[in-house]
Scaffold this active site. Structure first.
Site, PDB file in Angstrom:
ATOM      1  CG  ASP A  36      -2.082  -0.745   1.204  1.00  0.00           C
ATOM      2  OD1 ASP A  36      -2.458  -1.079   0.089  1.00  0.00           O
ATOM      3  OD2 ASP A  36      -2.692  -1.002   2.264  1.00  0.00           O
ATOM      4  CE  LYS A  58      -7.233   1.329  -0.467  1.00  0.00           C
ATOM      5  NZ  LYS A  58      -8.413   0.542  -0.411  1.00  0.00           N
ATOM      6  CG  MET A 172      -7.812   7.534   7.296  1.00  0.00           C
ATOM      7  SD  MET A 172      -8.839   6.238   6.603  1.00  0.00           S
ATOM      8  CE  MET A 172      -9.427   5.419   8.092  1.00  0.00           C
TER       9      MET A 172
HETATM   10  N1  SAH Z   1      -3.771   0.362   9.206  1.00  0.00           N
HETATM   11  C1  SAH Z   1      -3.171   1.655   9.389  1.00  0.00           C
HETATM   12  C2  SAH Z   1      -4.151   2.780   9.208  1.00  0.00           C
HETATM   13  C3  SAH Z   1      -4.696   2.902   7.826  1.00  0.00           C
HETATM   14  S1  SAH Z   1      -5.786   4.234   7.655  1.00  0.00           S
HETATM   15  C4  SAH Z   1      -2.510   1.714  10.759  1.00  0.00           C
HETATM   16  O1  SAH Z   1      -2.711   0.822  11.581  1.00  0.00           O
HETATM   17  O2  SAH Z   1      -1.764   2.652  11.003  1.00  0.00           O
HETATM   18  C5  SAH Z   1      -4.736   5.454   6.975  1.00  0.00           C
HETATM   19  C6  SAH Z   1      -4.472   6.545   7.983  1.00  0.00           C
HETATM   20  O3  SAH Z   1      -3.463   6.118   8.881  1.00  0.00           O
HETATM   21  C7  SAH Z   1      -3.934   7.832   7.414  1.00  0.00           C
HETATM   22  O4  SAH Z   1      -4.952   8.635   6.879  1.00  0.00           O
HETATM   23  C8  SAH Z   1      -3.318   8.449   8.628  1.00  0.00           C
HETATM   24  O5  SAH Z   1      -4.301   9.011   9.461  1.00  0.00           O
HETATM   25  C9  SAH Z   1      -2.778   7.251   9.345  1.00  0.00           C
HETATM   26  N2  SAH Z   1      -1.335   7.028   9.124  1.00  0.00           N
HETATM   27  C10 SAH Z   1      -0.747   5.932   8.630  1.00  0.00           C
HETATM   28  N3  SAH Z   1       0.609   6.046   8.675  1.00  0.00           N
HETATM   29  C11 SAH Z   1       0.860   7.266   9.218  1.00  0.00           C
HETATM   30  C12 SAH Z   1       2.033   7.973   9.570  1.00  0.00           C
HETATM   31  N4  SAH Z   1       3.246   7.470   9.374  1.00  0.00           N
HETATM   32  N5  SAH Z   1       1.895   9.180  10.147  1.00  0.00           N
HETATM   33  C13 SAH Z   1       0.693   9.705  10.397  1.00  0.00           C
HETATM   34  N6  SAH Z   1      -0.451   9.095  10.089  1.00  0.00           N
HETATM   35  C14 SAH Z   1      -0.372   7.879   9.512  1.00  0.00           C
END
Ligand code: SAH
Length: 501
Positions: A36, A58, A172
């Site tokens: 991803d 995406k 998000m």
């Molecule tokens: N499964 C992922 C979340 C996916 S939803 C997890 O457990 O982290 C996607 C959201 O994750 C983004 O919109 C953002 O809010 C957050 N996100 C993922 N990686 C990030 C990062 N390194 N820094 C800040 N936000 C992050």
């Protein structure tokens, strides 16, 4: 036909060292990795050489591959009998549609395992210095989505319940921040409640914006703060003032180009990363064995005519001993010869061969080598110097001047690494802070490789490992911004830290 297997793996929040050991093992063994946008590409380097990498990332709006297609690809690859890793940012089951993918696999009777990852919400708080729970401050924590594409999910949230939680983490949520803040305030949360937004958590680009429910939306607009970010709300956020640590790293956020050969860059880059830097490895040189070993072989066969062997680099040590081994010999061949090493890394490489270093000049340039050789006497002695094909002749000239004999034998060659040309030019457009030069050949090749892109160098600082490298830089028309006091990689790192403090 053999059925495949799918591992749903959490890639962690970004920092490649935050992948679990099990996740790493899965990546190492995978035939196919389907990954991803938010899974850090750097961890793909764990994959086998012939592993197929499929990007299905995406970003909101411009979906590259939709979820149905992602599901279809996973199943298709598994049915081909492949070991598939479905790599997802953070944890696969936290707001990542991992649950849907697992259900789809179950429907298609495909075996799977699920490997947890550190979710970005938790990691963002820790890397911002915010304890998510704290005795006496809060006792509950909730994770929520602030989904950007529509407000449906937002309206499903029980804002009254949420507003009573000790700490809230929104994923998000940047675009919908005004609605989130509004809903919480309406549900009774104090407008003075601290809030922090963490963008690109755990990366050298991490950016934390702090405020209160009252002023955060204004700040986001003013600072043009953008996704991807985690939103953390609650009194614990205030502890960041005391506990923040990641951004305090000495080279935090600094963009640094490493130009040394790729097989040598590892340790240097790793150290810079540990200090918080964004490192771009663009090797300008590559090391290859010298094409004709007849003189070296002859010298090794007649080693007893020499009294002193001089090795000037780790590469010199490597290729000298490779050849020794190739001739069916070992360290005992060197029993009666004194060994002189230039630089601590060279000395360490010799010690790894279970040999002691007899002469170790205090400074790691030719002039200092002559000084220490003078102490044991040069006149009438015979020296063997094994080094790169192109190198300065100060050592041989001075030894001969002092009545010594010396055979200078090339054992490796330094070639320009053409493969870096594009990456180098691309990287320079990123407004890097430092370019590091660890030898004269890295300087010469760097300028040959960048060609017309010299105008991109206006704001960059040149970090040089020592006076010889600095002189080469000056001859090309650039003054080094800093030079290591100690002519080693460690010395160079110290000089960059000092320059930056
Ligand atoms: N499964 C992922 C979340 C996916 S939803 C997890 O457990 O982290 C996607 C959201 O994750 C983004 O919109 C953002 O809010 C957050 N996100 C993922 N990686 C990030 C990062 N390194 N820094 C800040 N936000 C992050």
């Amino acid at each position: 036909m053999k059925e495949g297997f799918v591992y749903l793996v959490g890639a962690g929040p970004g920092d490649p060292l935050l992948v679990t050991l099990k996740g790493k093992k899965c990546l190492e063994e995978a035939d196919v990795i389907i990954y991803d946008y938010l899974a850090n590409k750097e961890i793909l380097s764990f994959a086998k050489k012939d592993c197929q990498l499929i990007y299905v990332g995406k970003k909101s709006k411009d979906h590259t591959v939709d979820q149905d297609n992602i599901n279809r690809i996973i199943v298709e690859k598994a049915k081909e009998g492949k070991k598939v890793v479905r790599l997802k940012g953070g944890d696969p089951f936290i707001f990542g549609r991992g649950g849907e993918e697992a259900l789809f696999l179950r429907e298609h009777n495909i075996e799977y395992e699920i490997v947890p990852g550190i979710t970005s919400g938790i990691a963002a708080a820790l890397y911002a210095g915010i304890p998510l729970t704290m005795r006496g401050v809060n006792s509950t924590l909730a994770l929520a989505t602030g989904h950007e594409s529509d407000d449906k999910e937002l309206s499903l949230i029980d804002w009254d319940a949420l507003s009573k939680m000790g700490t809230l983490i929104f994923y998000m949520g940047v675009k919908n921040l005004p609605q989130i803040v509004d809903n919480l305030k309406k549900a009774g949360m104090k407008s003075t409640t601290p809030i922090a937004l963490v963008r690109w958590a755990t990366y050298p680009e991490q950016w934390v914006l702090e405020g209160t429910l009252e002023n955060i939306c204004e700040l986001v607009d003013k600072m043009k703060f953008k996704a991807p970010a985690i939103i953390i709300i609650g009194e614990v956020v205030a502890l960041r003032e005391k506990l923040k640590w990641f951004e305090n790293k000495p080279l935090f956020g600094k963009k640094i180009i490493v130009t040394r050969a790729s097989d040598q860059a590892g340790r240097f880059s790793q150290k810079l990363r540990e200090l918080g830097a964004r490192v771009y490895e663009t090797p300008t040189i590559k090391i290859v064995p010298y094409k004709d070993y007849s003189r070296l072989d002859e010298a090794i066969e007649n080693i007893s005519v020499y009294q002193i062997l001089i090795l000037t680099s780790v590469n010199g040590v490597k290729y000298f001993f490779d050849r020794l081994k190739n001739l069916g010999k070992d360290g005992r061949t060197l029993a009666n010869i004194k060994i002189c090493a230039i630089g601590p890394a060279t000395a360490d490489a010799i010690k790894e061969k279970f040999l002691n270093v007899d002469i170790f000049p205090e400074k790691y340039v030719a002039e200092s080598v002559i000084e220490s050789l003078d102490k044991i006497g040069i006149k009438g002695k015979k020296f063997l110097l094994c080094r790169a094909l192109v190198a300065r002749d100060v050592i041989p000239d001075e030894i001969r001047l002092r009545g010594g004999y010396i055979d200078v034998i090339p054992v490796y060659e330094t070639l320009k690494d053409e493969e870096s040309r594009d990456k180098l030019q691309r990287t320079l457009r990123e407004e890097v802070h430092y370019i590091t030069f660890t030898s004269s050949s890295t300087v010469k090749n760097f300028f040959e490789l960048i060609g017309e892109e010299r105008r991109l160098l206006e704001k960059v600082k040149f970090a040089s490992i020592g006076p010889v490298t600095s002189d080469t830089l000056r001859k090309i028309g650039y003054e080094p911004s800093l030079e290591a006091e100690n002519y080693t990689i460690h010395g160079l790192i110290e000089a960059i830290i000092k320059d930056n403090s």
